[in-house]
Design an enzyme around this catalytic site. Structure first.
Site, PDB file in Angstrom:
ATOM      1  N   HIS A  86       7.087 -12.052 -18.697  1.00 18.39           N
ATOM      2  CA  HIS A  86       6.704 -11.255 -17.525  1.00 18.39           C
ATOM      3  C   HIS A  86       5.264 -11.542 -17.099  1.00 18.39           C
ATOM      4  O   HIS A  86       4.534 -10.654 -16.670  1.00 18.39           O
ATOM      5  CB  HIS A  86       6.871  -9.754 -17.781  1.00 18.39           C
ATOM      6  N   ASN A 159      14.142  -3.293 -16.085  1.00 19.93           N
ATOM      7  CA  ASN A 159      14.432  -4.544 -15.374  1.00 19.93           C
ATOM      8  C   ASN A 159      15.248  -4.235 -14.126  1.00 19.93           C
ATOM      9  O   ASN A 159      15.732  -3.115 -13.961  1.00 19.93           O
ATOM     10  CB  ASN A 159      15.249  -5.489 -16.269  1.00 19.93           C
TER      11      ASN A 159
HETATM   12 FE1  HDE Z   1       9.970  -6.760 -22.686  1.00 14.45          FE
HETATM   13  N1  HDE Z   1       8.132  -7.408 -23.311  1.00 14.45           N
HETATM   14  N2  HDE Z   1      10.733  -7.152 -24.500  1.00 14.45           N
HETATM   15  N3  HDE Z   1      11.847  -6.237 -22.045  1.00 14.45           N
HETATM   16  N4  HDE Z   1       9.246  -6.374 -20.871  1.00 14.45           N
HETATM   17  C1  HDE Z   1       7.023  -7.454 -22.558  1.00 14.45           C
HETATM   18  O1  HDE Z   1       4.915  -6.670 -23.245  1.00 14.45           O
HETATM   19  C2  HDE Z   1      10.017  -7.394 -25.610  1.00 14.45           C
HETATM   20  C3  HDE Z   1      12.987  -6.223 -22.792  1.00 14.45           C
HETATM   21  C4  HDE Z   1       9.901  -5.777 -19.838  1.00 14.45           C
HETATM   22  O2  HDE Z   1       4.731  -5.453 -16.150  1.00 14.45           O
HETATM   23  C5  HDE Z   1       5.796  -7.770 -23.361  1.00 14.45           C
HETATM   24  O3  HDE Z   1       2.964  -6.105 -22.269  1.00 14.45           O
HETATM   25  C6  HDE Z   1      10.873  -7.469 -26.755  1.00 14.45           C
HETATM   26  C7  HDE Z   1      14.026  -5.485 -22.128  1.00 14.45           C
HETATM   27  C8  HDE Z   1       9.021  -5.678 -18.702  1.00 14.45           C
HETATM   28  O4  HDE Z   1       3.423  -5.536 -17.897  1.00 14.45           O
HETATM   29  C9  HDE Z   1       6.328  -7.849 -24.787  1.00 14.45           C
HETATM   30  C10 HDE Z   1      12.149  -7.269 -26.284  1.00 14.45           C
HETATM   31  C11 HDE Z   1      13.476  -5.072 -20.953  1.00 14.45           C
HETATM   32  C12 HDE Z   1       7.818  -6.231 -19.113  1.00 14.45           C
HETATM   33  C13 HDE Z   1       7.801  -7.616 -24.596  1.00 14.45           C
HETATM   34  C14 HDE Z   1      12.050  -7.064 -24.874  1.00 14.45           C
HETATM   35  C15 HDE Z   1      12.121  -5.554 -20.913  1.00 14.45           C
HETATM   36  C16 HDE Z   1       7.987  -6.639 -20.469  1.00 14.45           C
HETATM   37  C17 HDE Z   1       4.987  -8.923 -22.854  1.00 14.45           C
HETATM   38  C18 HDE Z   1      13.449  -7.276 -27.054  1.00 14.45           C
HETATM   39  C19 HDE Z   1      14.149  -4.283 -19.835  1.00 14.45           C
HETATM   40  C20 HDE Z   1       6.563  -6.414 -18.277  1.00 14.45           C
HETATM   41  C21 HDE Z   1       3.727  -8.337 -22.269  1.00 14.45           C
HETATM   42  C22 HDE Z   1      13.496  -6.410 -28.160  1.00 14.45           C
HETATM   43  C23 HDE Z   1      14.623  -2.977 -20.239  1.00 14.45           C
HETATM   44  C24 HDE Z   1       5.714  -5.192 -18.282  1.00 14.45           C
HETATM   45  C25 HDE Z   1       3.795  -6.935 -22.549  1.00 14.45           C
HETATM   46  C26 HDE Z   1       4.516  -5.403 -17.369  1.00 14.45           C
HETATM   47  C27 HDE Z   1       6.959  -7.209 -21.239  1.00 14.45           C
HETATM   48  C28 HDE Z   1       8.642  -7.584 -25.629  1.00 14.45           C
HETATM   49  C29 HDE Z   1      13.183  -6.888 -24.046  1.00 14.45           C
HETATM   50  C30 HDE Z   1      11.267  -5.306 -19.788  1.00 14.45           C
HETATM   51  C31 HDE Z   1       5.995  -9.113 -25.552  1.00 14.45           C
HETATM   52  C32 HDE Z   1      10.431  -7.720 -28.172  1.00 14.45           C
HETATM   53  C33 HDE Z   1      15.435  -5.218 -22.664  1.00 14.45           C
HETATM   54  C34 HDE Z   1       9.361  -5.099 -17.341  1.00 14.45           C
HETATM   55  O5  HDE Z   1       5.764  -6.844 -25.579  1.00 14.45           O
END
Ligand code: HDE
Length: 703
Positions: A86, A159
Site C-alpha cells: 500500500h 479494502n
Molecule cells: Fe494490510 N498492511 N496486511 N491488509 N493494509 C499494511 O501497514 C498486513 C490486509 C491494508 O493507508 C501495512 O502501515 C498483513 C487485509 C491497508 O496506510 C502492513 C496482512 C486488508 C493498508 C500490513 C494484511 C489490508 C495496509 C503496510 C495479512 C484489508 C494501508 C504499511 C495478515 C482488510 C494503510 C502499514 C494505509 C497496510 C500488513 C492483510 C488492508 C505491513 C500482515 C486483509 C488499507 O502492516
C-alpha cells in the site's frame, strides 16, 4: 539599490523582485513586502540562499557554511521507507456523521448520538505498486479510515474488495513477495501479470475466490470516489451490558459504483499516472465532496452456525441477501491535506486501534494483522513516538506513563512516571474499569497446534457465486482479464493450473480462458478439498453495472473543439452538464483555445495530445467543417474518437465531424450511444443519456 559587502555581489530590489547579481549572472526572486525572512532551522536569518560560501571567486566551498550543510543534510534524508504494501496512496480529511444511536448494539462512543460528527482521515491506496507507480494498475485498493473518536482513535483498515487472498497471516509475506517485482530483476512492478504471482495463486486454492474479484473491474475503479470499501473480517460490537454481536463493515459510495475498461486503464496510466489522486483532489477542491455511507451486517452466533461458510474465514463474504446491510452513518471527505508528507505519508493505521464497544474475532488473518501494523510503523516512521505526529494523535485527551524515545514531544509531567504510586492527585492518571476497554470474554479452550480449520476448506463455491452474479458484460471482462494476465505468464504449467481451478468455478469461464490462451488441451479440474456448491443464490450486489450511478453527477465530460465551433451548442452543453453537477473540460488544437462561431473566445484546458478521451467519462466533438478536416489529419484527434468509441463511451457530435469520424473508422458504425447535436435541447437529452455508465451494447457488437 542595496549594495552587498562583497564587491562582486549585489542585490537590487525591482518591484516585487529581488535580483542577485554575481559572477555567474543574475537570479531573480519574487518577494512580497510582508514575506517573512528566510532563516536556518535555528532561526538565524539567511542573507544569501543562492551561493554557497567559497574561498575566492572560483575557489573551493568551505565546510563552515552551516546553512549549506544543514540544507543538504536535511534534503539527503527527506525520504522515509515507503510502506511495504500500500505504498502508493492518497488521503483526505473529513467527518463521520452518525445517523442513529446504536447503543443497543455497541457502547462505542461514536455510535451513541444521532447527528454527531466525528473528525476522520481516510487514505486510499494500491497494494503492490511502489510509491511512484501509476494509479490505474490492476490492483486491490486499500480503504483505510481513522476516526478520531471521543474515546480514542478507531482505525477501520479495509479494502475495496470484501474478501482476501489467504486465510492465515503466516502466508502474507509469501503472497506479497509473489505479487511485487521479482527479486532478481526488480520488475515488473505494480502488476500481477507475471509468473511469480500466478504461480503462488495456482498453488493456493484458497485464493481463487479473490482471484475472480481481482480479475473483475473492481481492480480498475474509475475513481476512488466510485468504489466500495469493506472491513473484510468479522468483528464484534459489544453493548453496555456486555452483549456481543458479530459485524461486517461496508462503505457504500453515494456516487454509485463505476470502473474503467482495461484497455482504457492501460492508456490512462500513460496519459495521467495520477488520475485517481487528481480526481479526488479536484472534486474536493471544487466542493463536490465524495460521500460514503457506513453499513453494518449484524448477526449472531446462531446465524454464524447456520451459515454455509465459516464467518472467521476472510476469503468469504456474507451475501447481502442473507444478512442485509444496515446503513448507520456517512463519511464526507471535505478537506485536502495541507502537506502530503506530513499527513498522507506519515499516517499510521493499525487494526489494533479499537475503541471500547468494538472488538476482534479469531479470524487468523486479523490476528496476524494486529501484530504487523504496530510493528511496521517503527521501520517506516523511525520512532516509537509516531503517535505524537499530529495526524496520528488522538483528538480526545490522553494520559499515560510512556516516555522518552526518539523525537518525544510529550512526556509525563511532574514526578510520577509509574503506577501505582503514592502521590495522590499529582500521581497522574489511573485505570478506569467502567469506562475502559473491556475485551469480550469469549470462551477459549483448545489444544495448541498449527491448524487450518476444516470449516475453511471450501475454495470454489463463492467464486462461482461471484462469477454467476455478474452481468454478461462483466463476465466477459473477467475472462478477458484472466487471458491478459496469464498470457504474460511464461510458464505453460502455471497457465494450465489456473484453468484447472477455474474448471471448479464455472465450465464456461474455464473454456473461455483456455481458448483465449490457445491451450491445446483442456487440463482436468483441480482436486478440490470440498466439492463446489452449485446452487448458491445469485447476489446482484456483487455487480458493478447493477449498482452504477443514476446520473452524470460528479463525472466528467470532455469536449473537443475547433475554431468555428457552434457557440449555442457549447453554451447549452456547458449549462446542461453544470446543472447536472458534472465537470466539463474543453480540449482544443492549442491550449490557448478556439474562436467560436460568433467570434467569441473559448479557453481550453487541454491540448489534444494531453487530453485524450480516456480522461473523460463521456465526450462531445464540436467542430466546424474546416476544423474537422484539420482534426482528421491529427493522430491524437483520431485516437480521441476511436478510443471513446471502443471504450463504449457516450459521444455527442455535430454533422461537421464526419471527416474526422471517417478517419477514426467509426462513422459507419455510429450507434444509439452517439448523440447527434444540432439544437440546444439536444444537450439535455445528451446529459441524460450519459447518466448510464457506458453504452455496453456496443461492446457486444465490437466483439
Ligand atoms: Fe494490510 N498492511 N496486511 N491488509 N493494509 C499494511 O501497514 C498486513 C490486509 C491494508 O493507508 C501495512 O502501515 C498483513 C487485509 C491497508 O496506510 C502492513 C496482512 C486488508 C493498508 C500490513 C494484511 C489490508 C495496509 C503496510 C495479512 C484489508 C494501508 C504499511 C495478515 C482488510 C494503510 C502499514 C494505509 C497496510 C500488513 C492483510 C488492508 C505491513 C500482515 C486483509 C488499507 O502492516
Amino acid at each position: 539599490m542595496a549594495k552587498r559587502k562583497s564587491d562582486q555581489l549585489e542585490t537590487r530590489v525591482l518591484g516585487d523582485q529581488t535580483i542577485f547579481r554575481g559572477a555567474g549572472g543574475e537570479t531573480h526572486q519574487t518577494a512580497g513586502g510582508d514575506v517573512p525572512t528566510l532563516t536556518t532551522q535555528q532561526g538565524v536569518p539567511v542573507a544569501d540562499d543562492q551561493n554557497s560560501l567559497k574561498a575566492g571567486q572560483r575557489g573551493p566551498t568551505l565546510v563552515e557554511d552551516q546553512h549549506l550543510r544543514e540544507k543538504i543534510f536535511h534534503f539527503d534524508h527527506e525520504r522515509i521507507p515507503e510502506r511495504v504494501v500500500h505504498a502508493r496512496g492518497f488521503g483526505a480529511h473529513g467527518y463521520f456523521e452518525t445517523y442513529e444511536s446504536l447503543s443497543d448494539i455497541t457502547r462505542a462512543d461514536i455510535f451513541q448520538r444521532k447527528g454527531e460528527k466525528t473528525e476522520l482521515f481516510a487514505r486510499f491506496s494500491t497494494v503492490a505498486g511502489n510509491r511512484g507507480s501509476p494509479d490505474l494498475a490492476r490492483d486491490v485498493r486499500g480503504f483505510a479510515v481513522k476516526f478520531y473518536t471521543k474515546e480514542g482513535n478507531w482505525d477501520l483498515v479495509g479494502n475495496n474488495i470484501p474478501v482476501f487472498f489467504i486465510q492465515d497471516a503466516i502466508k502474507f509475506p509469501d503472497l506479497i513477495h509473489s505479487a511485487k517485482q521479482e527479486p532478481d530483476r526488480g520488475f515488473p512492478q505494480a502488476q500481477t501479470a507475471h509468473d511469480n504471482f500466478w504461480d503462488f495463486i495456482s498453488l493456493t486454492p484458497e485464493s481463487i475466490n479473490m482471484a475472480l474479484w481481482i480479475m473483475s473491474d473492481r481492480t480498475i475503479p474509475r475513481s476512488l470516489r466510485f468504489m466500495e470499501g469493506f472491513g473484510v473480517h468479522t468483528f464484534r460490537m459489544i453493548n453496555a451490558q456486555g452483549k456481543s454481536s458479530f459485524v461486517k463493515f461496508h462503505w457504500k459510495p453515494k456516487q454509485g459504483l463505476q470502473s474503467v475498461v482495461w484497455n482504457e486503464a492501460l492508456k490512462l496510466n500513460g496519459a495521467d499516472p495520477d488520475f485517481h489522486r487528481r480526481d479526488m483532489w479536484n472534486a474536493i477542491q471544487m466542493g463536490d465532496y465524495p460521500e460514503w455511507e457506513l453499513g453494518l451486517q449484524l448477526f449472531d452466533e446462531k446465524f454464524a452456525e447456520s451459515f454455509e461458510f465459516d464467518v472467521l474465514d476472510p476469503t468469504k463474504i456474507i451475501p447481502e441477501e442473507q444478512v442485509p446491510v444496515r446503513i448507520v452513518g456517512r463519511m464526507v471527505l471535505d478537506r485536502c491535506v495541507d502537506n502530503f508528507f506530513a499527513e498522507t505519508e506519515q499516517v499510521a493505521f493499525q487494526t489494533g486501534n479499537l475503541v471500547p464497544g468494538i472488538d476482534f474475532t479469531n479470524d487468523p488473518l486479523l490476528q496476524g494483522r494486529n501484530f504487523s501494523y504496530l510493528d511496521t510503523q517503527l521501520s517506516r516512521l523511525g520512532s516509537t513516538n509516531f503517535n505524537h505526529l499530529p495526524i496520528n494523535a488522538p483528538r480526545c485527551p490522553f494520559h499515560h506513563f510512556q516516555q522518552d524515545g526518539h523525537m518525544a514531544f510529550h512526556n509525563p509531567q511532574g514526578r510520577a512516571n509509574y503506577e501505582p504510586n503514592s502521590w495522590g492527585k499529582n500521581g497522574g492518571p489511573r485505570e478506569n474499569p467502567e469506562k475502559g476497554f473491556q475485551t469480550y470474554a469469549e470462551d477459549m479452550d483448545g489444544q495448541k497446534g498449527r491448524y487450518r480449520s476444516e470449516t475453511f476448506a471450501d475454495h470454489y463455491s463463492q467464486a462461482r457465486q461471484f462469477y454467476l452474479s455478474q452481468t454478461a458484460i462483466e463476465q466477459g471482462h473477467i475472462a478477458d482479464a484472466f487471458v491478459f494476465e496469464l498470457s504474460k505468464v511464461e510458464t505453460l504449467a502455471i497457465r494450465e493450473r489456473i484453468v484447472s481451478h477455474l474448471l471448479n468455478v464455472d465450465d464456461d469461464l474455464a473454456g473461455k480462458v483456455a481458448d483465449g490462451l490457445g491451450l491445446k488441451s483442456k487440463p482436468k479440474a483441480a482436486d478440490a478439498a470440498r466439492p463446489t456448491i452449485t446452487d448458491l443464490k445469485m447476489s446482484n450486489k456483487l455487480s458493478i453495472i447493477e449498482n452504477g450511478p443514476d446520473s452524470f453527477k460528479g463525472r466528467k465530460l470532455g469536449v473537443l473543439l475547433t475554431d468555428g465551433a457552434d457557440i449555442d451548442l457549447v453554451t447549452a452543453l456547458k449549462s446542461a452538464f453544470k446543472s447536472e453537477g458534472a465537470q466539463i473540460e474543453f480540449i482544443a488544437p492549442v491550449v490557448g483555445g478556439v474562436e467560436a462561431s460568433d467570434g467569441s473566445w473559448i479557453e481550453a484546458q487541454q491540448k489534444i495530445d494531453g487530453g485524450p478521451s480516456v480522461l473523460y467519462d463521456a465526450v462531445a466533438i464540436l467542430a466546424s467543417k474546416e476544423g474537422a478536416s484539420q482534426l482528421a489529419k491529427s493522430p491524437p484527434a483520431r485516437d480521441f474518437v476511436a478510443d471513446a468509441f471502443a471504450h463504449c463511451k457516450f459521444i455527442g457530435y455535430t454533422q461537421e465531424v464526419q471527416p474526422l469520424f471517417e478517419k477514426a473508422g467509426v462513422w459507419s458504425d455510429i450507434d444509439d450511444g452517439c448523440k447527434a447535436l444540432s439544437k440546444k435541447s439536444d444537450a439535455k437529452a445528451f446529459v441524460k443519456m450519459c447518466g448510464d455508465l457506458r453504452f455496453w451494447e456496443r461492446e457486444e457488437k465490437l466483439g
